[in-house]
Scaffold this motif. Structure first.
Motif, short mmCIF file in Angstrom:
data_model
loop_
_atom_site.label_atom_id
_atom_site.label_comp_id
_atom_site.label_asym_id
_atom_site.label_seq_id
_atom_site.Cartn_x
_atom_site.Cartn_y
_atom_site.Cartn_z
N TRP A 280 77.26 41.38 30.63
CA TRP A 280 78.43 41.74 31.43
C TRP A 280 78.89 40.54 32.24
CZ3 TRP A 280 82.61 44.11 32.50
CH2 TRP A 280 83.11 44.21 33.80
N LEU B 279 77.93 48.54 27.31
CA LEU B 279 78.75 47.52 26.65
C LEU B 279 78.65 47.65 25.15
CD1 LEU B 279 77.85 44.46 28.88
CD2 LEU B 279 79.86 45.90 29.04
N PRO B 280 79.67 47.35 24.41
CA PRO B 280 80.95 46.83 24.83
C PRO B 280 81.84 47.93 25.42
CG PRO B 280 80.96 47.10 22.46
CD PRO B 280 79.56 47.43 22.94
N LEU B 281 82.71 47.51 26.32
CA LEU B 281 83.68 48.42 26.91
C LEU B 281 84.78 48.70 25.88
CD1 LEU B 281 83.98 46.77 30.44
CD2 LEU B 281 82.70 48.82 29.84
N THR C 93 73.50 43.09 32.06
CA THR C 93 74.24 44.05 31.26
C THR C 93 74.42 45.31 32.09
OG1 THR C 93 74.43 45.03 29.06
CG2 THR C 93 72.25 45.12 30.11
#
Length: 182
Positions: A62, A24-26, A72
């Motif tokens: 997440w 993350l982040p996507l 996450t």
């Protein structure tokens, strides 16, 4: 070898560069249901795993677990191997390797660090390669100049910059109006 989509490869490549391989982040282009579908497939294939997020370290969450904690996403060894990174290479990537100074040019596959994102590289002599070369010139290029060089219409030039260059290749494209030039 696991067949990856471009999005999955991008997520894993970014995770390989981050501390503790956090995914993350996507990418900004991946939101909502599409993000859930891609991540779900990657979890099912064992490319990512959910681990408790350490909120004290500021790890991104997440999803909430319902007990006041969150999880996450972390790239697994299998996920890193799927993009051609062995555990010894992945663990040697320095923290902050994916951070660029604000005045640095955006990375591409030719300048990306070893183990960095496997961005697509355009073939030589293509219109996309011409577009990139024109934009990388010190004076840049106007829409009209790009239209003349490629034979494209203005909406195609803008679409190529937004789609192919920004989203797929991850290049930073800026615009400005220059007096007498456009």
């Amino acid at each position: 070898m696991t067949q990856l989509s471009d999005t999955q490869a991008l997520i894993l490549s970014a995770a390989a560069q981050r501390p503790e391989h956090i995914a993350l982040p996507l990418p900004d282009s991946l939101r909502g249901g599409a993000a859930a579908k891609v991540v779900g497939a990657m979890l099912a294939k064992g490319l990512l795993q959910e681990v408790d997020a350490d909120l004290r370290k500021g790890e991104p969450v997440w999803r909430e677990t319902g007990d006041g904690h969150g999880v996450t996403l972390v790239a697994t060894d299998a996920g890193l191997a799927a993009i051609g990174i062995g555990p010894e290479v992945a663990n040697s990537v320095p923290t902050g390797a994916n951070e660029l100074p604000s005045d640095a040019p955006a990375p591409d596959a030719a300048t990306a660090p070893e183990g960095g994102p496997k961005a697509r590289t355009p073939r030589e002599g293509t219109k996309q390669a011409t577009l990139i070369a024109m934009l990388r010139a010190p004076e840049g290029a106007t829409i009209e100049e790009i239209m003349a060089a490629t034979g494209w219409q203005s909406h195609t030039v803008r679409g190529a910059m937004a789609g192919a260059l920004k989203k797929k290749l991850g290049l930073e494209v800026t615009s400005e109006k220059v007096e007498g030039r456009g």
